[in-house]
Design a protein around this motif. Structure first.
Motif, PDB file in Angstrom:
ATOM      1  N   ARG A 324      61.847  22.018  72.180  1.00 35.57           N
ATOM      2  CA  ARG A 324      63.257  22.387  72.048  1.00 35.57           C
ATOM      3  C   ARG A 324      64.028  22.044  73.320  1.00 35.57           C
ATOM      4  O   ARG A 324      65.182  21.621  73.274  1.00 35.57           O
ATOM      5  CB  ARG A 324      63.384  23.880  71.751  1.00 35.57           C
ATOM      6  CG  ARG A 324      62.990  24.284  70.343  1.00 35.57           C
ATOM      7  CD  ARG A 324      63.442  25.683  70.001  1.00 35.57           C
ATOM      8  NE  ARG A 324      62.758  26.155  68.800  1.00 35.57           N
ATOM      9  CZ  ARG A 324      61.696  26.969  68.809  1.00 35.57           C
ATOM     10  NH1 ARG A 324      61.236  27.426  69.968  1.00 35.57           N
ATOM     11  NH2 ARG A 324      61.130  27.330  67.697  1.00 35.57           N
ATOM     12  N   GLY A 325      63.378  22.248  74.468  1.00 36.41           N
ATOM     13  CA  GLY A 325      64.041  21.982  75.740  1.00 36.41           C
ATOM     14  C   GLY A 325      64.423  20.530  75.930  1.00 36.41           C
ATOM     15  O   GLY A 325      65.357  20.221  76.682  1.00 36.41           O
ATOM     16  N   PHE A 326      63.730  19.623  75.252  1.00 39.85           N
ATOM     17  CA  PHE A 326      64.053  18.196  75.338  1.00 39.85           C
ATOM     18  C   PHE A 326      64.775  17.694  74.088  1.00 39.85           C
ATOM     19  O   PHE A 326      65.014  16.497  73.949  1.00 39.85           O
ATOM     20  CB  PHE A 326      62.791  17.377  75.579  1.00 39.85           C
ATOM     21  CG  PHE A 326      62.299  17.448  76.999  1.00 39.85           C
ATOM     22  CD1 PHE A 326      62.924  16.736  78.004  1.00 39.85           C
ATOM     23  CD2 PHE A 326      61.231  18.256  77.336  1.00 39.85           C
ATOM     24  CE1 PHE A 326      62.492  16.807  79.311  1.00 39.85           C
ATOM     25  CE2 PHE A 326      60.772  18.339  78.644  1.00 39.85           C
ATOM     26  CZ  PHE A 326      61.411  17.616  79.637  1.00 39.85           C
ATOM     27  N   GLY A 327      65.093  18.603  73.175  1.00 38.41           N
ATOM     28  CA  GLY A 327      65.871  18.215  72.006  1.00 38.41           C
ATOM     29  C   GLY A 327      65.092  17.568  70.892  1.00 38.41           C
ATOM     30  O   GLY A 327      65.658  16.804  70.097  1.00 38.41           O
ATOM     31  N   PHE A 328      63.807  17.886  70.781  1.00 37.99           N
ATOM     32  CA  PHE A 328      63.001  17.319  69.701  1.00 37.99           C
ATOM     33  C   PHE A 328      62.896  18.244  68.491  1.00 37.99           C
ATOM     34  O   PHE A 328      62.506  17.796  67.419  1.00 37.99           O
ATOM     35  CB  PHE A 328      61.586  16.990  70.201  1.00 37.99           C
ATOM     36  CG  PHE A 328      61.519  15.790  71.094  1.00 37.99           C
ATOM     37  CD1 PHE A 328      61.685  14.519  70.580  1.00 37.99           C
ATOM     38  CD2 PHE A 328      61.302  15.928  72.447  1.00 37.99           C
ATOM     39  CE1 PHE A 328      61.630  13.402  71.404  1.00 37.99           C
ATOM     40  CE2 PHE A 328      61.235  14.830  73.280  1.00 37.99           C
ATOM     41  CZ  PHE A 328      61.402  13.554  72.761  1.00 37.99           C
ATOM     42  N   LEU A 329      63.197  19.522  68.669  1.00 42.88           N
ATOM     43  CA  LEU A 329      63.156  20.473  67.564  1.00 42.88           C
ATOM     44  C   LEU A 329      64.521  21.115  67.400  1.00 42.88           C
ATOM     45  O   LEU A 329      65.197  21.435  68.376  1.00 42.88           O
ATOM     46  CB  LEU A 329      62.113  21.567  67.826  1.00 42.88           C
ATOM     47  CG  LEU A 329      60.634  21.201  67.705  1.00 42.88           C
ATOM     48  CD1 LEU A 329      59.775  22.449  67.919  1.00 42.88           C
ATOM     49  CD2 LEU A 329      60.308  20.559  66.370  1.00 42.88           C
ATOM     50  N   GLU A 330      64.897  21.333  66.153  1.00 42.69           N
ATOM     51  CA  GLU A 330      66.167  21.983  65.833  1.00 42.69           C
ATOM     52  C   GLU A 330      65.921  23.014  64.740  1.00 42.69           C
ATOM     53  O   GLU A 330      66.494  22.954  63.665  1.00 42.69           O
ATOM     54  CB  GLU A 330      67.188  20.940  65.380  1.00 42.69           C
ATOM     55  CG  GLU A 330      67.467  19.868  66.427  1.00 42.69           C
ATOM     56  CD  GLU A 330      68.229  18.682  65.865  1.00 42.69           C
ATOM     57  OE1 GLU A 330      69.178  18.904  65.096  1.00 42.69           O
ATOM     58  OE2 GLU A 330      67.859  17.536  66.202  1.00 42.69           O
ATOM     59  N   ASP A 331      65.041  23.972  65.042  1.00 48.10           N
ATOM     60  CA  ASP A 331      64.586  24.910  64.017  1.00 48.10           C
ATOM     61  C   ASP A 331      64.980  26.357  64.287  1.00 48.10           C
ATOM     62  O   ASP A 331      64.435  27.276  63.695  1.00 48.10           O
ATOM     63  CB  ASP A 331      63.065  24.820  63.880  1.00 48.10           C
ATOM     64  CG  ASP A 331      62.336  25.085  65.191  1.00 48.10           C
ATOM     65  OD1 ASP A 331      62.998  25.197  66.235  1.00 48.10           O
ATOM     66  OD2 ASP A 331      61.092  25.170  65.162  1.00 48.10           O
ATOM     67  N   VAL A 332      65.914  26.580  65.209  1.00 48.12           N
ATOM     68  CA  VAL A 332      66.381  27.939  65.476  1.00 48.12           C
ATOM     69  C   VAL A 332      67.261  28.398  64.308  1.00 48.12           C
ATOM     70  O   VAL A 332      68.154  27.679  63.869  1.00 48.12           O
ATOM     71  CB  VAL A 332      67.169  28.005  66.798  1.00 48.12           C
ATOM     72  CG1 VAL A 332      67.758  29.397  67.003  1.00 48.12           C
ATOM     73  CG2 VAL A 332      66.272  27.643  67.962  1.00 48.12           C
ATOM     74  N   GLU A 333      67.003  29.590  63.804  1.00 47.95           N
ATOM     75  CA  GLU A 333      67.748  30.104  62.664  1.00 47.95           C
ATOM     76  C   GLU A 333      68.500  31.380  63.037  1.00 47.95           C
ATOM     77  O   GLU A 333      68.140  32.088  63.972  1.00 47.95           O
ATOM     78  CB  GLU A 333      66.800  30.389  61.490  1.00 47.95           C
ATOM     79  CG  GLU A 333      66.069  29.150  60.978  1.00 47.95           C
ATOM     80  CD  GLU A 333      65.128  29.472  59.831  1.00 47.95           C
ATOM     81  OE1 GLU A 333      65.002  30.668  59.498  1.00 47.95           O
ATOM     82  OE2 GLU A 333      64.530  28.537  59.273  1.00 47.95           O
TER      83      GLU A 333
END
Length: 461
Positions: A324-333
């Protein structure tokens, strides 16, 4: 029972090679060709590099370059060093391994566990720099009287796969393999294996290279990427781009570029859907193989090398917070993310003049100052952002007569901003920024925006 009745290897070195093929049962396209992975993570050192390490040491012993009790030196992202460490432990050699600072912490710990001396050096430097992995390893070997393994140019590297990996695949598929896929790092695996399969099939087998999309091998700009142990990074200040002699360019029929995100998410998918815990370079190769298989028929057969285990990357590709810190995951809900609060930014090379900066028609007021790469217009890798330019302050300085248009922007550039990932929660990201008033927003490790922190916009800079 006598010793000769025991079904066992005499040493761990005999366990290198002979890895199985495993069919991908859940992720391969249903209507396409079957895809089998060559499970190189089952080698004793956890990677395909065990093969090259043993081959290179044995060749050096035969030639007399490596004497009993001698000193082995190598520059590596880690896996070849681990293979050499196993061979060195078994055959009584001292080993020094030079690794770039982008290598995972797990690899360094594994090398030290085997008794290797580990020297960490910056990875993002020109090839001619004395601190470059290859230059530093060569100097250590010369000064210590050691033998430099030099996997990038050592013919025993591709020979290991021409004599071992290729014949194994041909035998395991009973000659039915039609397509072979492998990543390209030193080039030894794809060159040796691919050449053998083409020879054995009278040219029928097609060889496909898999490569990070910014790597030079597949025509990329050579800028940094996040997949370890694969590809070819090119520092913009490198005088001459030398490709490894272990890579025989005529062997691959095509080289397929794969983005970092697709590589990483494919590796994570393999763990969760196939039970295969692999490194991101395996994700690169499998992503290319799945693309290929979808264009083929069930009569074809695809074999793809998965070079190493994911156990060496648990703190990176399998760590959700890191991704997430590098912008590879966008799964925060259920809460706002950085993406919803991010503003636009622009970037310009550090060699720009004040006039060029003032005339630059870019969005936002905070601009990323980057390592200059001729002809590159896309968003820069965070690793190549060297500073921050507040264009409002530059305009104010021009209005006050404190800067001329021909002046360099150097004196007006401040430190790079911290970075947050596009998919992080806004609350967590702003808390992490702390005392900073702003942060670069990263998408797949590249600067794509700016996030204002607790400070008021007019005070930022």
């Amino acid at each position: 029972m006598t010793e000769t009745d025991v079904d066992a290897f005499d040493s761990v070195l005999e366990a290198i090679g002979g890895t199985p093929l495993i069919r991908l049962a859940r992720v391969a396209p249903e209507a396409g060709a079957p895809v089998y992975v060559k499970a190189e993570f089952l080698n004793p050192g956890g990677s395909v590099k065990d093969r090259a390490a043993l081959s290179m040491v044995l060749a050096a012993e035969r030639s007399g370059e490596l004497k009993p009790g001698g000193h082995i030196v190598e520059g590596t992202s880690g896996n070849t060093g681990i293979g050499l460490a196993i061979v060195a432990a078994q055959r009584g050699y001292r080993l020094t391994v030079v690794v770039p600072d982008k290598s995972s912490r797990e690899k360094t710990l594994i090398l030290q566990a085997y008794g290797a001396e580990v020297v960490v050096t910056p990875g993002a430097v020109p090839r001619e720099d004395p601190a470059h992995v290859s230059q530093l390893a060569r100097r250590i070997a010369e000064e210590s009287g050691g033998w430099l393994a030099n996997q990038y140019d050592n013919p025993a590297n591709p020979a290991a796969h021409h004599e071992g990996t290729g014949p194994e695949i041909w035998r395991q598929t009973r000659g039915r393999v039609t397509h072979f896929v492998a990543g390209i790092g030193t080039g030894g695996t794809i060159s040796g294996t691919g050449a053998y399969l083409k020879e054995a099939s009278d040219g029928r087998v097609r060889v496909i290279g898999a490569d990070p999309d910014h790597s030079v091998y597949s025509g990329g700009d050579g800028s940094p990427y996040f997949v370890e142990s694969i590809g070819h990074y090119l520092h913009p200040d490198t005088a001459e781009d030398l490709w490894p002699e272990s890579y025989h360019r005529g062997v691959p029929d095509v080289v397929e570029p794969i983005g970092d995100r697709e590589s990483i998410l494919t590796a994570r998918r393999l763990a969760r859907e196939e039970g295969l815990l692999l490194g991101a370079s395996a994700g690169t190769a499998v992503a290319a193989a799945l693309r290929l298989a979808a264009t083929l028929t069930p009569d074809d057969l695809v074999v793809v090398v998965v070079p190493d285990s994911g156990r060496s990357y648990l703190s990176k590709y399998y760590d959700d917070e890191w991704l997430r810190g590098f912008g590879f995951l966008e799964d925060v809900e259920d809460e706002p993310t950085v993406a919803e609060a991010a503003g636009p930014c622009s970037w310009l090379p550090s060699t720009s003049s004040a006039g060029e900066a003032l005339d630059h028609d870019g969005p936002g007021e905070l601009w990323a100052v980057t390592v200059p790469r001729p002809g590159v217009t896309g968003s820069p890798a965070f690793a190549e952002v060297t500073g921050t330019l507040d264009v409002r302050r530059l305009r104010a300085a021009e209005a006050a007569g404190l800067v001329r248009r021909e002046d360099s922007i150097t004196g007006h550039v401040t430190e790079p901003l911290p970075a947050v990932g596009l998919g992080e929660s806004h609350r967590a990201a702003t808390a992490r920024i702390g005392a900073h008033d702003a942060a670069w927003v990263l998408t797949d490790g590249r600067v794509t925006g700016v996030l204002l922190g607790a400070g008021k916009p007019e005070t930022i800079g």
